[in-house]
Enzyme design. Sequence first.
Site, PDB file in Angstrom:
ATOM      1  CE  LYS A  80      -3.835   1.881   2.803  1.00  0.00           C
ATOM      2  NZ  LYS A  80      -4.701   1.581   3.979  1.00  0.00           N
ATOM      3  CB  SER A 157      -7.940   3.541   3.395  1.00  0.00           C
ATOM      4  OG  SER A 157      -7.017   2.906   4.256  1.00  0.00           O
ATOM      5  CB  SER A 181      -8.139   0.453   6.055  1.00  0.00           C
ATOM      6  OG  SER A 181      -8.822   1.659   6.278  1.00  0.00           O
TER       7      SER A 181
END
Length: 465
Positions: A80, A157, A181
Amino acid sequence: MLDLTSASLTALAAGLAAGTFTSRQLADHYLDRIRRLDGALNAFVLVDEAGARHLAEAADRRRAAGYPLGPLDGLPIAVKDLCDIRGQVTTAGSHAWRERVAQETAPVVSRLVAAGMVLLGKTQMVEFAFGGWGTNPHLGTPLNPWDLAEPRIPGGSSSGSGVAVAAGLVPAALGSDTGGSVRIPATANGVTGLKTSRGRIEAAGTIPLSPTLDTIGFLARTAEDALLLTEAVRTGAGQGGPVTPAPQADPARPLAGIRIAALDPADYPVPVHADVRSATVAAEETFRALGASVETVRVPFDFLRLMTANGVIIAAEAYAYHGGQIDEPGLRFGEGVRTRVLSGRAIAASDYLAALAYHAEMQALWRRWCGQYHALLTPGLADPAVPLSDVAEDMSSPAVFTRAGNFVDATGLALPAGFSQGGLPVGIQLLGAPASERFLAGLGSAFQRVTDWHLRTPDLRALAA
């Protein structure tokens, strides 16, 4: 023949060991798939083809010489884009940070490389990790691969990580989880997501949202894979129990003696889609068939109150980190994220301290409650992935079931558990005691040995044409 689109890390590792393919061939396969499909999917913000090939070739040389580093050596992964990698840009999902070059590498990334993993690149995310729907107005919202006709939420997210794994662009990806997330995009995209408890994986070198609640986790094809990655980078003390529950006399009932709590649908904190309810009930029956005792209970906390208090802590701490720049008119921040960050400015110190006190109280309560039950089973999301056109920035977060896990510092595991009548994945969540990653992954592995939801993949032939 092994289908690389749905292959697990453990299956890929077996193929490398058997000489079925090389690490370089694996890297080239996934890089080619990214090249062909990611223009539409937008799962990656950066693809490092040269770096990936260099790492893969080094793994092949080690293996040929008889010195593989371990089970992850030569396997691809994505991270990420809130993880710093020295010399690369870390946007944290923000257009305003598109030239922010990292000076050091996050320890979690260094440990993946030390285990021999091949970094393919960085995945898209919600700006500053502050949002559960997965939208990003400036860098683009990744496309949930299960519906190519109508764009749907990828979940956030860790949106790009969820889409990349579901679409077979990479077999596993790193994410972070402050209110869901990892688990939200795992559920929305039909993959497995393991949220560690706080401090189990070092968060240094990752852009914080809420230091009180931030955790690192992984999205993968199977619970076994997610645990393998977690164990490779874990720094927290303690082993968290066995990989699987203690062996039982009856191999057909491997979870005998395990107590799982479940909610009465009448006690769900929000209305839950009928297909999600059905999949959750079916999952309960699967665990019963595996020997576990699944009991309908009333949990000793209010999901909505925990969600609200979790939001107070996130907003206050996000403003403490980002407040110095969020008002700058020359910087292009998403208006939804800007509003959420600025909401932290209005939180009184007394309200923040009260939320922290409640957080400590609920952590203690959860640890006591886990003395009675080994896990709590809930839906992952209240609905299958909704159309992006139905999402407004001022809508409440979809994290009503997941935020509770961060607030009580539970270990959390998202598992694919079925599909809606419209063909969208639905999933369940298991919450367990702090530091119980190995135990929860054992429950998940038992579930995945008798189900195949985690092996299903979306049809992307229209994108590849």
